[in-house]
Design a protein around this motif. Structure first.
Motif, short mmCIF file in Angstrom:
data_model
loop_
_atom_site.label_atom_id
_atom_site.label_comp_id
_atom_site.label_asym_id
_atom_site.label_seq_id
_atom_site.Cartn_x
_atom_site.Cartn_y
_atom_site.Cartn_z
N LYS A 116 46.27 53.57 36.18
CA LYS A 116 46.89 52.25 36.25
C LYS A 116 46.78 51.61 37.63
CE LYS A 116 48.19 52.15 32.00
NZ LYS A 116 47.54 51.18 31.09
N LEU A 117 46.20 52.30 38.59
CA LEU A 117 46.08 51.77 39.94
C LEU A 117 44.83 50.89 40.03
CD1 LEU A 117 46.95 55.01 41.96
CD2 LEU A 117 48.46 53.09 41.39
N SER A 118 45.06 49.59 40.11
CA SER A 118 43.94 48.65 40.14
C SER A 118 43.06 48.87 41.37
CB SER A 118 44.46 47.21 40.13
OG SER A 118 45.21 46.95 38.97
N ILE A 119 41.77 48.68 41.19
CA ILE A 119 40.80 48.81 42.28
C ILE A 119 40.01 47.50 42.33
CG2 ILE A 119 38.92 50.18 43.25
CD1 ILE A 119 39.87 52.52 41.56
N PRO A 120 40.58 46.46 42.95
CA PRO A 120 39.94 45.13 42.88
C PRO A 120 38.83 44.90 43.88
CG PRO A 120 42.02 44.98 44.05
CD PRO A 120 41.90 46.42 43.60
N THR A 121 38.76 45.72 44.94
CA THR A 121 37.78 45.49 46.01
C THR A 121 37.17 46.80 46.46
OG1 THR A 121 39.37 45.74 47.82
CG2 THR A 121 39.16 43.53 46.85
N ALA A 122 36.08 46.68 47.21
CA ALA A 122 35.44 47.87 47.76
C ALA A 122 36.36 48.57 48.76
CB ALA A 122 34.12 47.47 48.45
N GLU A 123 37.18 47.79 49.48
CA GLU A 123 38.10 48.39 50.44
C GLU A 123 39.13 49.26 49.73
OE1 GLU A 123 35.99 45.16 52.21
OE2 GLU A 123 37.23 45.19 50.39
N VAL A 124 39.64 48.79 48.61
CA VAL A 124 40.61 49.59 47.86
C VAL A 124 39.93 50.82 47.27
CG1 VAL A 124 42.20 49.61 45.89
CG2 VAL A 124 42.07 47.60 47.38
N ALA A 183 40.52 60.17 37.05
CA ALA A 183 40.59 59.14 36.01
C ALA A 183 41.08 57.86 36.68
CB ALA A 183 41.54 59.57 34.91
N ILE A 184 40.14 57.03 37.10
CA ILE A 184 40.50 55.85 37.88
C ILE A 184 40.19 54.58 37.09
CG2 ILE A 184 40.21 57.00 40.09
CD1 ILE A 184 37.46 55.62 40.33
N ALA A 185 40.78 53.49 37.55
CA ALA A 185 40.59 52.19 36.91
C ALA A 185 39.16 51.70 37.10
CB ALA A 185 41.58 51.19 37.52
N PRO A 186 38.77 50.66 36.36
CA PRO A 186 37.44 50.06 36.57
C PRO A 186 37.25 49.62 38.01
CG PRO A 186 38.43 49.23 34.55
CD PRO A 186 39.49 50.02 35.24
N THR A 187 36.02 49.70 38.48
CA THR A 187 35.71 49.34 39.86
C THR A 187 34.86 48.08 39.90
OG1 THR A 187 33.96 51.01 39.68
CG2 THR A 187 35.94 51.63 40.88
N ALA A 195 29.12 57.25 43.19
CA ALA A 195 29.26 57.76 44.55
C ALA A 195 30.74 57.91 44.92
CB ALA A 195 28.55 56.85 45.54
N LEU A 196 31.56 56.93 44.50
CA LEU A 196 33.01 57.00 44.77
C LEU A 196 33.61 58.23 44.10
CD1 LEU A 196 35.72 55.88 45.77
CD2 LEU A 196 35.80 54.48 43.67
N LEU A 356 52.16 42.22 40.57
CA LEU A 356 52.57 40.95 41.15
C LEU A 356 51.45 39.93 41.17
CD1 LEU A 356 54.73 42.12 44.21
CD2 LEU A 356 55.55 40.97 42.15
N ASP A 357 50.20 40.41 41.25
CA ASP A 357 49.07 39.48 41.32
C ASP A 357 48.58 39.04 39.94
OD1 ASP A 357 47.85 41.75 40.36
OD2 ASP A 357 46.47 41.99 42.05
N GLY A 358 49.28 39.45 38.89
CA GLY A 358 48.91 39.04 37.54
C GLY A 358 47.75 39.81 36.95
N SER A 359 47.26 40.83 37.65
CA SER A 359 46.10 41.57 37.15
C SER A 359 46.43 42.47 35.97
CB SER A 359 45.50 42.42 38.29
OG SER A 359 46.44 43.38 38.75
N ARG A 360 47.70 42.74 35.78
CA ARG A 360 48.12 43.61 34.68
C ARG A 360 49.48 43.18 34.21
NH1 ARG A 360 51.42 47.31 35.43
NH2 ARG A 360 50.94 47.49 37.64
#
Length: 553
Positions: A116-124, A183-187, A195-196, A356-360
Motif C-alpha cells: 500500500k506504500l505508493s511509489i510515485p517518483t524515482a526518488e521514492v 511486494a511493492i506498489a506499481p512504479t 533493478a529496484l 492525503l494526495d488523493g492517490s488512494r
C-alpha cells in the motif's frame, strides 16, 4: 514566555512534522514522501528525544494566549496540548521493553502495509531500499530494548513471545524471492522495476533477515524463559504496571474514569445487552434464551460463511446500501470513496485512511484467513463500523477539511474514532440499514464484544485476571468461539487500554447527542449534529462535548 497567537499555525505545522518523524510508515501511507526512506526508531535514545520534544510542544502551545484565538485556533491549541502531553506520557512507559506483539507487531503487519506504500517518483523508489535498512535497524534495536526489559523485570506475556517467534520463523523460512517486503506498489515508467527489486532483494537478504534473526534469537534465548505466564498477563504484574495502565486508560478513553469505574460500566452494559438479546432472539434465531442465542450464533454452520470472496462481496453490498442513505443523515460527505479488500493477517477488520494526495481512497480490510469464523450476521455491522458511515466518513471528512492544520486532519484520538465507529453501528439501525433481524443480532453481538472489553481489559490489567479468566468471561457473554475469544483476549493483553475506547467513546457521543437534543428540543437536526461531531476532526471527548455545545446551543 508567551508566544504570539499567529504562532499556533506554525506550531501545528511543526508538530505534524514531528508526528511524521515518529511514524514514517504512517507518513508514507498518507502521501508524505519526505520520510519514505525511514522507519520507526525504537531505540532508547530516540524515545528520550521524543519525550523531551513532545513536552516542549505542549509547553509552547500552553504559552499561546487563548483569548486572542478564534474557535478553530483554540481547538488546535487544546489539541496540541493534549496530543503532545499524551505522547510524552505514553512514550515514558517504555513499552518497547515488554511489547512483543503478534497482533500488530511489524512482523505481523508489514506484509499488509508494504504493497500500500505508493511509489510515485524515482526518488521514492530509491528510498524504498533505505527503508529496508531502517527496518533492519528497528529489529536489532527492538532486540536491545527487550534485553533492557529483562534487566528491569519488565517482560512480555509468554504467549505473545511464543507467537511472535512463530511468526518470525515463518518469515525467515519463506522463499527469499517471495519475501513480504518485495511486494511493492506499481512504479513509475522511468524506474527500472527489476533493478529496484534486485537492490531490495539484496537489502532483505543481507540486512533485514539477519536483523529479524537477531530479534528472534533474543526472544527465544533471553526473553521467553523470563516472560509472564498466562496467570500474569496483565500490566499489574509489572513494576509500575498499575500506574502505566492508569496512564493508558486516560489516553485511550480521554476521560478521568478509573479502571474500576470502567469495569462496572462494562458489567452494566453486558446485563443490558442480555435483555436486548431476549427481545430480538425469537425473530432472529427462534428463542429468547440468551445462552441458546449465543450458542446458535457461535455454532450453527448455517449462520457462518465458508467463502472468502462471499464475505467481501457481502460487505461491499452493505456499504453500497449505506452509501445511498447518507444524504438523509449527514450534511457533509467525503469526496473520496471507500472500498473493501480481503487480507489474511492482522485484526479481524481494520480501516486504512485515504492518501492525503488523493492517490488512494479509503479501504478497509476483512481478515478472511478463516472464512468460517465470520458469522453471516456480522458483515453488515462490521461494514458500517469500518466503512460507511463509520471510520471512512469520520477519517476522510477530517482529511478533506480545508480550514484545519494537517495534524488535526490526521489526529489519532482512539475514543473519538472508535466511539464513532461503534456509534454508527447503532445509527445504522436507526437508519433502517440492517437487512433482517439476524443482521440486527449482529449489531448486538458487536456490542457484546465491546462491552466485554471493558470488563476483561480492566480485569487483566488492573485486577490481575488470568488469560483464561478473561477468555471464559467473553465466552459466557458473547457469541465468540473459543478461537476468536482467545484471539480477542490476546489482543487486549498486548495492547492494554486500547479496547476501552470503543464503548466508552460511543456512550459519550450518545450523551453529547442527548444533551443537544435536550437543549434544542424540536429544533434538533440529526444532520447538523453529525456535522458538528465530524467538522473539526478527531477531538478528545471533553473537547468534543464543548465544541458540539457551542455549535448546537
Amino acid at each position: 514566555m508567551t508566544e504570539n497567537p499567529g504562532d499556533i499555525a506554525n506550531l501545528a505545522d511543526e508538530y505534524q512534522a514531528f508526528r511524521y518523524r515518529q511514524s514514517p510508515l504512517w507518513a508514507h501511507m498518507t502521501g508524505e514522501y519526505s520520510l519514505a526512506g525511514s522507519y520507526t526508531d525504537v531505540s532508547r535514545a530516540a524515545e528520550d528525544a521524543t519525550i523531551a520534544e513532545a513536552r516542549s510542544f505542549a509547553e509552547r502551545a500552553e504559552a499561546v494566549e487563548e483569548s486572542a484565538l478564534g474557535e478553530q485556533e483554540r481547538l488546535s491549541r487544546a489539541m496540541l496540548v493534549w496530543d503532545a502531553t499524551s505522547t510524552a506520557e505514553v512514550s515514558a512507559l517504555r513499552s518497547a521493553e515488554y511489547g512483543a506483539n503478534p497482533i500488530f507487531g511489524a512482523q505481523a503487519s508489514l506484509g499488509t502495509y508494504f504493497p500500500k506504500l505508493s511509489i510515485p517518483t524515482a526518488e521514492v523508489a530509491d528510498a524504498m531500499v533505505d527503508k529496508l535498512g531502517a527496518i533492519a535497524t528497528y529489529f536489532t534495536d527492538l532486540a536491545d530494548r527487550h534485553r533492557d526489559g529483562v534487566d528491569s523485570g519488565r517482560t512480555p506475556a509468554a504467549f505473545a513471545v511464543a507467537d511472535t517467534i512463530s511468526q518470525l520463523d515463518e518469515w525467515l523460512s519463506s522463499p527469499l524471492d517471495q519475501d513480504r517486503l518485495l511486494a511493492i506498489a506499481p512504479t513509475p515508467e522511468d524506474v527500472d522495476r527489476d533493478a529496484l527489486l534486485t537492490r531490495m532483494r539484496t537489502a532483505v537478504e543481507e540486512r533485514v533477515r539477519p536483523a529479524v534473526a537477531t530479534y528472534r534469537a533474543v526472544l527465544r534465548d533471553e526473553v521467553l524463559s523470563r516472560a509472564r505466564d498466562d496467570e500474569r498477563v496483565g500490566l499489574v504484574y509489572l513494576p509500575g504496571g498499575e500506574e502505566a495502565y492508569a496512564t493508558l486508560t486516560r489516553y485511550y478513553t480521554t476521560t478521568g474514569l478509573t479502571p474500576q469505574e470502567i469495569h462496572e460500566i462494562g458489567l452494566e452494559q453486558v446485563a443490558s445487552l442480555a435483555r436486548e438479546y431476549a427481545d430480538l432472539g425469537p425473530s432472529a434465531v427462534g428463542t429468547d434464551d440468551v445462552p441458546s442465542i449465543l450458542a446458535a450464533l457461535r455454532d450453527d454452520p448455517a449462520l457462518h460463511h465458508t467463502d472468502a470472496d462471499e464475505i467481501v462481496e457481502a460487505s461491499k453490498a452493505a456499504m453500497a446500501k449505506a452509501r445511498a442513505a447518507m444524504g438523509d443523515w449527514f450534511g457533509r460527505l467525503p469526496r473520496s470513496d471507500c472500498d473493501v479488500e480481503a487480507t489474511t493477517s492482522g485484526a479481524i477488520a481494520y480501516y486504512f485512511r485515504p492518501a492525503l494526495d488523493g492517490s488512494r481512497g479509503g479501504v478497509f480490510f476483512m481478515n478472511v484467513s478463516e472464512p468460517e469464523g465470520w458469522g453471516r450476521y456480522e458483515i453488515e455491522s462490521t461494514s458500517f463500523h469500518e466503512g460507511i458511515p463509520g471510520h471512512h466518513l469520520q477519517i476522510a471528512i477530517a482529511q478533506e477539511l480545508e480550514d484545519l492544520p494537517d495534524f488535526r486532519k490526521t489526529a489519532f484520538v482512539t475514543a473519538y474514532s472508535e466511539g464513532w465507529g461503534l456509534y454508527t453501528e447503532r445509527l445504522a439501525d436507526q437508519m433502517g440499514l440492517y437487512s433482517s433481524p439476524l443482521d440486527r443480532m449482529g449489531m448486538l453481538a458487536a456490542d457484546s464484544m465491546r462491552a466485554c472489553r471493558l470488563v476483561v481489559d480492566t480485569g487483566m490489567h488492573a485486577m490481575g485476571w488470568s488469560r483464561q479468566q478473561a477468555i471464559d468471561f467473553m465466552l459466557a457473554n458473547s457469541e465468540k468461539s473459543v478461537g476468536h475469544a482467545t484471539a480477542e483476549i490476546d489482543r487486549y493483553a498486548v495492547t492494554p487500554g486500547q479496547a476501552l475506547s470503543y464503548m466508552i467513546g460511543r456512550l459519550e457521543i450518545l450523551r453529547i447527542r442527548s444533551a443537544a437534543e435536550a437543549r434544542q428540543g424540536a429544533g434538533f437536526d440529526i444532520k447538523a449534529f453529525h456535522d458538528a461531531v465530524l467538522e473539526s476532526g478527531a477531538l478528545p471527548l471533553g473537547l468534543l462535548a464543548e465544541h458540539v455545545a457551542a455549535r448546537l446551543p
